[in-house]
Design an enzyme around this catalytic site. Structure first.
Site, PDB file in Angstrom:
ATOM      1  CB  CYS A 253      -0.934  -0.007   1.218  1.00 20.55           C
ATOM      2  SG  CYS A 253      -2.060   1.401   1.235  1.00 20.55           S
TER       3      CYS A 253
ATOM      4  CB  CYS B 127      -1.695   3.773   8.148  1.00 18.28           C
ATOM      5  SG  CYS B 127      -2.732   4.449   6.834  1.00 18.28           S
TER       6      CYS B 127
ATOM      7  CB  CYS C  85      -0.971  -0.334   8.263  1.00 15.38           C
ATOM      8  SG  CYS C  85      -1.728  -1.552   7.162  1.00 15.38           S
TER       9      CYS C  85
ATOM     10  CB  CYS D 201     -15.426  -7.817   6.319  1.00 18.87           C
ATOM     11  SG  CYS D 201     -16.751  -7.842   7.525  1.00 18.87           S
TER      12      CYS D 201
ATOM     13  CB  CYS E 288     -18.532  -5.294   5.140  1.00 16.76           C
ATOM     14  SG  CYS E 288     -17.659  -3.838   5.731  1.00 16.76           S
TER      15      CYS E 288
ATOM     16  CB  CYS F 148     -18.479  -0.612   8.802  1.00 17.87           C
ATOM     17  SG  CYS F 148     -17.377  -1.448   9.960  1.00 17.87           S
TER      18      CYS F 148
ATOM     19  NE  ARG G 193     -18.038  -6.396  13.038  1.00 21.35           N
ATOM     20  CZ  ARG G 193     -18.560  -5.463  12.227  1.00 21.35           C
ATOM     21  NH1 ARG G 193     -17.816  -4.514  11.737  1.00 21.35           N
ATOM     22  NH2 ARG G 193     -19.849  -5.502  11.909  1.00 21.35           N
TER      23      ARG G 193
HETATM   24  N1  SAM Z   1      -6.790   0.380   3.141  1.00 22.46           N
HETATM   25  C1  SAM Z   1      -8.058   0.488   3.704  1.00 22.46           C
HETATM   26  C2  SAM Z   1      -8.170   1.568   4.735  1.00 22.46           C
HETATM   27  O1  SAM Z   1      -7.149   1.978   5.273  1.00 22.46           O
HETATM   28  O2  SAM Z   1      -9.272   2.002   5.002  1.00 22.46           O
HETATM   29  C3  SAM Z   1      -8.582  -0.808   4.291  1.00 22.46           C
HETATM   30  C4  SAM Z   1      -7.705  -1.728   5.084  1.00 22.46           C
HETATM   31  S1  SAM Z   1      -7.130  -1.136   6.655  1.00 22.46           S
HETATM   32  C5  SAM Z   1      -5.961  -2.370   7.027  1.00 22.46           C
HETATM   33  C6  SAM Z   1      -8.516  -1.326   7.737  1.00 22.46           C
HETATM   34  C7  SAM Z   1      -8.370  -0.960   9.194  1.00 22.46           C
HETATM   35  O3  SAM Z   1      -7.676  -1.989   9.893  1.00 22.46           O
HETATM   36  C8  SAM Z   1      -7.607   0.279   9.582  1.00 22.46           C
HETATM   37  O4  SAM Z   1      -8.347   1.459   9.428  1.00 22.46           O
HETATM   38  C9  SAM Z   1      -7.325   0.018  11.055  1.00 22.46           C
HETATM   39  O5  SAM Z   1      -8.397   0.496  11.853  1.00 22.46           O
HETATM   40  C10 SAM Z   1      -7.254  -1.504  11.136  1.00 22.46           C
HETATM   41  N2  SAM Z   1      -5.868  -1.941  11.405  1.00 22.46           N
HETATM   42  C11 SAM Z   1      -4.867  -2.038  10.505  1.00 22.46           C
HETATM   43  N3  SAM Z   1      -3.722  -2.449  11.087  1.00 22.46           N
HETATM   44  C12 SAM Z   1      -4.014  -2.623  12.393  1.00 22.46           C
HETATM   45  C13 SAM Z   1      -3.224  -3.024  13.517  1.00 22.46           C
HETATM   46  N4  SAM Z   1      -1.929  -3.309  13.411  1.00 22.46           N
HETATM   47  N5  SAM Z   1      -3.831  -3.106  14.718  1.00 22.46           N
HETATM   48  C14 SAM Z   1      -5.154  -2.814  14.846  1.00 22.46           C
HETATM   49  N6  SAM Z   1      -5.931  -2.410  13.814  1.00 22.46           N
HETATM   50  C15 SAM Z   1      -5.368  -2.308  12.602  1.00 22.46           C
HETATM   51 FE1  SF4 Z   2      -2.902   1.193   3.360  1.00 25.48          FE
HETATM   52 FE2  SF4 Z   2      -2.847  -0.027   5.732  1.00 25.48          FE
HETATM   53 FE3  SF4 Z   2      -3.260   2.616   5.605  1.00 25.48          FE
HETATM   54 FE4  SF4 Z   2      -5.186   0.916   4.752  1.00 25.48          FE
HETATM   55  S1  SF4 Z   2      -4.412   1.126   6.848  1.00 25.48           S
HETATM   56  S2  SF4 Z   2      -4.456   2.801   3.725  1.00 25.48           S
HETATM   57  S3  SF4 Z   2      -3.899  -0.741   3.915  1.00 25.48           S
HETATM   58  S4  SF4 Z   2      -1.366   1.523   4.970  1.00 25.48           S
END
Ligand code: SAM
Ligand code: SF4
Ligand code: DTB
Length: 327
Positions: free
Chosen positions: A47, A51, A54, A91, A124, A184, A256
């Protein structure tokens, strides 16, 4: 709910807060019912976004490799298995900044959605940013809810992500609501936020109009290689309190209990359910991280006399479109 009202609730003793959230829960929900949701990463890793929590960001060396979009056949196999296991919501997550109409990958996702939507589960997806037209096409293909988390307060958000803004997230939520999909939207505890940031997040969530259909509360799972790798674990009472506040602020939302259950005791999870959580991710894997085993979850539900939500005869339609309050 206003920040002031949330602050007043947050000052209550734990048991007083739980007493109130339980009353709201029982007035609005079948009290012993929990929705089981299966999560599938249909496009993992690589990606562009940064973030800092992530494992799928291409900017960090996390050991998660970039993969291509899963084939429709492979997704359908997972969706059938989810339904057979008792999930009422499927989802699908993709590690994208967002999607654009007219691209091959978006057309491929629409085709996958059309297939999954025939199985009579809630559908979802979480694909990153969407514009108004993409949202309409997703709804038409059969998406019932779009997951897009605000993750924390607007004030703390720039400390966590620099490649998009909090307002970008709000814009996507507006497009989702205007297209008539359910929202959501929730967040993560443990991103180095203050207590005030958590309340600000709840203030914004609860002022969406309509309120979110579901609110995932994640606990940070620290991922090796990300800037949050060394983050301190949060106290499980903070999670229980957050769930209670979410339940009171958004009585009709599914709350959730999401990422991070592998590190929670049975007793802490029991208190989360008591406080108002009525949905979990079910199955050994989240997107890249672990989730408790099916066996362990079934035992826990049985111990607590909780019943999985029964399969739908007909999946309920999302709420009517409306405006989203801006920050
Ligand atoms: N890329 C899309 C986005 O950012 O909306 C969808 C996937 S993203 C991985 C979905 C959500 O997963 C994030 O907004 C975050 O709330 C959660 N998430 C991701 N990594 C995480 C982590 N290490 N611990 C807890 N929640 C996490
Ligand atoms: Fe990309 Fe992870 Fe951020 Fe979603 S949460 S936009 S997958 S870096
Ligand atoms: C949400 O709020 N939590 C889920 C779902 N929405 C997409 C994702 C949790 C991801 C946990 C970390 C991982 O598996 O990489």
């Amino acid at each position: 709910m206003t920040l002031n009202e949330l602050e007043t609730l947050a000052e209550l003793s734990l048991f007083e807060l739980l007493k109130r959230s339980r009353a709201v829960h029982e007035a609005n929900w079948e009290k012993q019912e929990v929705q089981l949701c299966t999560l599938l990463s249909i496009k993992t890793g690589g990606c562009s976004e940064d973030c800092s929590y992530c494992a799928q960001s291409a900017r960090y060396s996390t050991g998660v490799d970039a993969e291509r979009l899963m084939s429709k056949d492979a997704v359908m196999e997972n969706a059938h298995a989810a339904k057979a296991n008792g999930s009422t919501r499927f989802c699908m997550g993709a590690a994208w900044k967002g999607v654009r109409q007219g691209t091959k990958r978006f057309d491929d996702v629409l085709d996958i959605i059309r297939g999954v939507s025939e199985l009579n589960m809630e559908v979802c997806v979480t694909l990153g940013e969407v514009g108004a037209e993409e949202a309409r096409q997703l709804r038409d293909a059969g998406v019932t809810a779009y997951n897009h988390n605000i993750d924390t307060s607007p004030e703390h958000y720039p400390n966590i992500v620099s490649t998009h803004t909090f307002q970008d997230r709000m814009n996507t939520l507006q497009h989702v609501q205007e297209a008539g999909m359910a929202v959501c939207c929730g967040g993560i505890l443990g991103l180095g936020e203050q207590a005030e940031d958590r309340l600000r997040m709840l203030e914004i969530l609860s002022n969406l109009d309509p309120q979110p259909e579901s609110v995932p509360i994640n606990v940070l799972m620290p991922m090796a290689g990300t800037p949050m790798e060394e983050s301190k674990a949060i106290d499980s009472f903070d999670l229980i309190r957050m769930i209670a506040l979410a339940r009171i602020a958004m009585p009709k939302a599914k709350v959730r209990l999401s990422a991070g259950r592998t590190d929670l005791s049975k007793e802490a999870q029991a208190m989360c359910f008591f406080a108002g959580a009525n949905s979990i991710f079910y199955g050994e894997k989240l997107l890249t991280a672990k989730n408790p085993s099916v066996q362990r979850d079934l035992e826990l539900l049985e111990t607590l006399d909780l019943k999985p939500q029964a399969p739908f005869a007909d999946v309920p339609k999302p709420p009517a479109a409306a405006c989203v309050a801006s920050v």
